[in-house]
Design an enzyme around this catalytic site. Structure first.
Site, PDB file in Angstrom:
ATOM      1  N   ALA A  44       0.813  -1.226   0.000  1.00  0.00           N
ATOM      2  CA  ALA A  44       0.000   0.000   0.000  1.00  0.00           C
ATOM      3  C   ALA A  44       0.840   1.268   0.000  1.00  0.00           C
ATOM      4  CB  ALA A  44      -0.937   0.001   1.209  1.00  0.00           C
TER       5      ALA A  44
ATOM      6  N   ARG B  84      10.939   7.068  -1.099  1.00  0.00           N
ATOM      7  CA  ARG B  84      12.379   7.133  -1.375  1.00  0.00           C
ATOM      8  C   ARG B  84      12.732   6.792  -2.818  1.00  0.00           C
ATOM      9  NH1 ARG B  84      13.677   3.551   3.888  1.00  0.00           N
ATOM     10  NH2 ARG B  84      11.476   3.069   3.599  1.00  0.00           N
TER      11      ARG B  84
ATOM     12  N   THR C 195       3.157  -0.189   8.649  1.00  0.00           N
ATOM     13  CA  THR C 195       2.988  -1.620   8.335  1.00  0.00           C
ATOM     14  C   THR C 195       2.015  -2.308   9.302  1.00  0.00           C
ATOM     15  OG1 THR C 195       5.038  -1.997   9.568  1.00  0.00           O
ATOM     16  CG2 THR C 195       5.218  -1.921   7.181  1.00  0.00           C
TER      17      THR C 195
ATOM     18  N   ASN D 196      15.742  -7.140  10.435  1.00  0.00           N
ATOM     19  CA  ASN D 196      14.428  -7.728  10.162  1.00  0.00           C
ATOM     20  C   ASN D 196      14.201  -7.710   8.651  1.00  0.00           C
ATOM     21  OD1 ASN D 196      11.681  -8.318  10.021  1.00  0.00           O
ATOM     22  ND2 ASN D 196      11.062  -6.219  10.564  1.00  0.00           N
TER      23      ASN D 196
ATOM     24  N   LYS E  10       8.621  -6.316 -40.956  1.00  0.00           N
ATOM     25  CA  LYS E  10       7.518  -6.056 -40.036  1.00  0.00           C
ATOM     26  C   LYS E  10       6.331  -6.905 -40.443  1.00  0.00           C
ATOM     27  CE  LYS E  10       3.935  -3.950 -40.188  1.00  0.00           C
ATOM     28  NZ  LYS E  10       2.846  -3.099 -40.645  1.00  0.00           N
TER      29      LYS E  10
ATOM     30  N   ARG F 244      10.229   0.495 -65.724  1.00  0.00           N
ATOM     31  CA  ARG F 244      11.072   1.670 -65.572  1.00  0.00           C
ATOM     32  C   ARG F 244      11.304   2.288 -66.950  1.00  0.00           C
ATOM     33  NH1 ARG F 244      15.934  -1.270 -67.196  1.00  0.00           N
ATOM     34  NH2 ARG F 244      16.329  -2.979 -65.763  1.00  0.00           N
TER      35      ARG F 244
END
Ligand code: UD1
Ligand code: CA
Length: 454
Positions: free
Chosen positions: A9, A14, A79, A170, A347, A436
């Site tokens: 949540a 930071r 928390t 921890n 492509k 051409r």
């Protein structure tokens, strides 16, 4: 039987980002996806994801996990407060709950299994994962007695100078007997440096609580800022490359190569320097990829070489040579033993076996039969400014250098297109087509000379 709850949540201040922290990507997958994936093999009876900051975005990004239940923490008060939100969801539940921080992405399932086992065997009220970190800055410090029974967890911001010297931290991974936790949750206080309700305070209000050290501390690295994100990425890269090297893949200059852990490689693949493999890419045995290539969400068949090229969302079948400097994208499909390279872009095109497009071409929305030769500088003009149109080139057809194929158009089998032609009408099988101006030669011609003025 175990319920899993994942905390996701927080904003992750930071990170200095608009994106919620848990949605930042690590090697092709978000932090939260990684944590959720790690718990799947435990077959939890319920999986609760606590969301808050940009909850809708986090929900959208985790929709691929149908078993998740979302629990909203509307304001993020810590928390402990996050876990308080579970109370109405788990009323009457008497089993264990595994709680994980959503920002600890490198955890292994094995570690969680061991934690659960120790928790259950010792009938602990809580069991927490700890580690001895060389650089413990930013983590809560864990203080135990000699039997690994937790006495206190102190957040770094609340630590005295002496407490900070303790490098046992921890990890943010906890196993609780839920009824014990549920009883103390409503009584948490926020009298600490961050004015937050800490889950770590609940840990020391139940008993007994045991700390279990993780074998490899790199697993429990928490991601709070971009530096930690980069460190985690390095650890992940090392893990991935070691796995593939053990499985028979050669990396030349591994440090210059990056690989998502969603990529699959077969034995006897050689990856050359400066190569990047991403997403759902599969590379079959005998391929030599790189140097200098990027392959994303693509399938590369056996014995293919790819040199200085970019391939995304495409398929290359066995024995083909790609590059140098080819770009395959948007469902390009290159058949067996083709040669594509030297500034060729494909492509949404499907090339038959043995087809070559070796120099300076663009083929878009094109299919070819087998053994077609695309002459240097052949271009499919597939876009009329509004719509894309397709081109079909029959088997064994050859296009001359600098041909333009104006789509929609079909060239039959065994057609030969004269160099420099602009083809606007379909060509039947077995024809030579010339489109051409005929060359004009004027003999005995001399440049007019101008007299200098004056
Ligand atoms: C937390 C632990 C710290 C431990 C570290 C391990 C606490 C008080 N501290 O610190 O002892 O060493 O993790 O990585 O628990 N979150 C919410 N709601 C909130 C606040 C946070 O869901 O109101 C979520 C965040 O999204 C994140 C996780 O909880 O996924 C941890 O929060 P974070 O602020 O990163 O805690 P740390 O300061 O790292
Ligand atoms: Ca954290």
């Amino acid at each position: 039987m175990v319920v899993v709850a994942i905390l996701a949540a927080g904003r992750g201040t930071r990170m200095k980002s608009n994106l919620p922290k848990v949605l930042h990507s690590l090697g092709g997958r978000s932090l939260i996806e990684r944590v959720i994936e790690t718990v799947q093999p435990l077959s939890p009876s319920r999986q609760l994801l606590i969301v808050g900051y940009q909850a809708d975005e986090v929900k959208k990004a985790t929709l691929c996990f149908p078993d998740l239940e979302f629990v909203e923490q509307k304001v993020q008060l810590g928390t402990g407060h996050a876990i308080q939100q579970l109370l109405p969801y788990l009323e009457g539940y008497t089993g264990d709950i595994l709680v994980l921080n959503g920002d600890v992405p490198l955890l292994r399932t094995e570690t969680l299994k061991q934690l659960l086992q120790i928790h259950q065997e010792n009938r602990n009220a809580a069991t927490i994962l700890t580690a001895h970190l060389p650089e413990p800055q930013g983590y809560g410090r864990v203080f135990c007695n000699s039997d690994n029974i937790v006495q206190q967890i102190v957040e770094e911001k609340d630590c005295t100078f002496d407490q900070r010297q303790n490098h046992r931290i921890n990890a943010g991974v906890y196993c609780f007997r839920w009824p014990d936790l549920a009883e103390v949750l409503p009584h948490l206080q926020a009298n600490n440096a961050q004015k937050e309700y800490y889950l770590t305070d609940a840990v020391t209000q139940v008993a007994p609580v045991m700390a279990v050290d993780v074998e490899d501390y790199q697993e429990i690295l928490g991601i709070n800022d971009r530096l930690q994100l980069a460190s985690a990425w390095e650890i992940l890269q090392k893990r991935i490359k070691e796995k593939w090297m053990k499985a028979g893949v050669t990396f030349i200059d591994p440090a210059s190569i990056t690989i998502d852990d969603t990529v699959k490689l077969q034995p006897d693949v050689i990856i050359e320097p400066q190569t990047h493999l991403r997403g759902n890419t599969v590379i079959e045995t005998g391929c030599r990829i790189g140097p200098g290539s990027l392959i994303e969400n693509s399938h590369i068949g056996e014995n293919v070489t790819v040199l200085y090229s970019v391939i995304t969302d495409s398929i290359v079948q066995q024995g083909s040579q790609i590059g140098p400097y080819a770009h395959l994208r948007a469902r390009a499909e290159v058949g067996v033993s083709c040669r594509i390279g030297n500034f060729v872009e494909l492509k949404n095109s499907k090339l038959g076996a043995g087809t070559n497009a070796a120099h300076l071409s663009y083929l878009g929305d094109t299919t070819t039969g087998n053994q077609v030769n695309i002459g240097a500088g052949t271009i499919t003009a597939n876009y009329d400014g509004v719509k894309k149109h397709s081109t079909h080139i029959g088997a064994r057809t050859k296009t001359g250098a600098n041909s333009v194929l104006v789509a929609p158009i079909t060239l039959g089998n065994d057609v030969c297109v004269a160099a420099g032609s602009t083809i606007t009408e379909d060509v039947p099988d077995g024809c030579l087509v010339i489109a051409r101006q005929r060359q004009v030669i004027k003999p005995n011609w001399q440049m007019k000379t101008h007299k200098a003025p004056g």
